[in-house]
Design an enzyme around this catalytic site. Sequence first.
Site, PDB file in Angstrom:
ATOM      1  N   GLN A   1      -9.536  -6.306  -1.341  1.00  0.00           N
ATOM      2  CA  GLN A   1      -8.520  -5.724  -2.220  1.00  0.00           C
ATOM      3  C   GLN A   1      -9.129  -4.930  -3.367  1.00  0.00           C
ATOM      4  OE1 GLN A   1      -6.049  -8.996  -3.419  1.00  0.00           O
ATOM      5  NE2 GLN A   1      -5.114  -9.221  -1.404  1.00  0.00           N
TER       6      GLN A   1
ATOM      7  N   ASP B   1      -6.329 -14.412   7.021  1.00  0.00           N
ATOM      8  CA  ASP B   1      -4.986 -14.895   6.698  1.00  0.00           C
ATOM      9  C   ASP B   1      -4.374 -15.707   7.831  1.00  0.00           C
ATOM     10  OD1 ASP B   1      -4.857 -13.998   4.119  1.00  0.00           O
ATOM     11  OD2 ASP B   1      -3.672 -12.214   4.557  1.00  0.00           O
TER      12      ASP B   1
ATOM     13  N   ARG C   1       0.830  -1.204   0.000  1.00  0.00           N
ATOM     14  CA  ARG C   1       0.000   0.000   0.000  1.00  0.00           C
ATOM     15  C   ARG C   1       0.866   1.255   0.000  1.00  0.00           C
ATOM     16  NH1 ARG C   1      -2.928  -4.065   1.828  1.00  0.00           N
ATOM     17  NH2 ARG C   1      -5.218  -3.987   1.777  1.00  0.00           N
TER      18      ARG C   1
END
Length: 433
Positions: free
Chosen positions: A174, A315, A31
Amino acid sequence: MPSAEPLPITPFDAPVDATVVLPGSKSITNRALVCAALASGESTLLGALRADDVLAMREGLTALGVPVTEGSADDLVVSGCHGRPPASLALVDARLSGTTSRFLLAVAALGAGTVRVDGGLPLRARPMGPSIDALRALGATVIDAGAPGHLPVDVSGGPLAGGRIDVPGDASSQFISGLLLAAPAMRTGLTIRAVGTLVSRPYVDMTVAVMAAFGVIVGRPDEATWVVAPQAYTGRSYAIEPDASAASYAFALAALTGGRVTVEGLGTDSLQGDVAFVELLARMGADVHQTATRTTVAGTGRLRGIDADMGDISDTAQTLAVVAAFADGPTRVSGIGFIRGKETDRIGAVVTELRRAGVEATEEPDGFVVHPGPVRPATIETYDDHRMAMAFSLLGVRVPGIRIADPACVAKTFPGYWAMLDGMRGPGRVAPS
């Protein structure tokens, strides 16, 4: 390429006792790279991650005409393009990186050139439709060069004017993050509304926080809407905090061995939602102590089964699945149906590999259930998925005979993982190479 031989994991013969120095966050690094690339002036990213996903982003930005060079230590220096990628014709190879593909699809549409965005075969299989549909709705030309809704595609913008767009929230955060990152450079700005339940919301919050660090303010009129006026990112020096997803393996090791692990630079002030993984370890029986900039997990010799909605920290779901194999009762993980579209079907892969190792597990539509039991020797398949390799290696710290197929796949986000795991066999400070 897959490694020739599976890697045997040697069980730990004593509880872990270590302070771990982890690499920078992949999610924050990528990012920050995009913000720095679109900024006016030069930026230095301190402690940036060096891994395949970040290399894909660096090379993608370079292909778009934005120089990214090596600084001292783990620093990266980015010369911003003032919101207009200068390349007239470019190929962005995102490799296996979802963030690179989904972020740079939007960035590519800001320039006047034509950009092909492509990736490896596993990435071509992952959905890109929400990004493609949104860019088309905003006036970009996106031409399918493969299967509709997937890479490769050719993108030209010219640049984007902006406007209002609805984006599905239940596939991947995303898609929204990529549009947000590009939004300040659109002529009229951009308003984004998430339709349906937004998965992995902390990652969108992270995107907004990194944008703010580079001088761009995002309005939030309600929980489902983001408003970005035309603005300019400003180049700056920016420190990348340690990777919280990577920290989950170290924290789980403490819980599994009855030892203690401290991670510096990662605490209650973290931008990363995955820090909340330690709250689940606490519910399972570990002792957790946090300050603003440090987290310590200590195992207590007991692990309880729990019910956990991991939609915001998906995750770390594979890591919890392995910890659950050693608990005193079943663990149900829910809220993560969308991870079937990650590097692999992470729900199906978790259940298959737990069963391969003798642990009963069952799939559910939005998660899985783990029924703890004796773990037997097995060679764990990793499906080109770095997180399968790292999470399932933890079976081997408790049980002999566990081997990890294709151990080199960890290079996607954590090239030093095996060095960290070996380094934690003795007391002291561990800094993966």
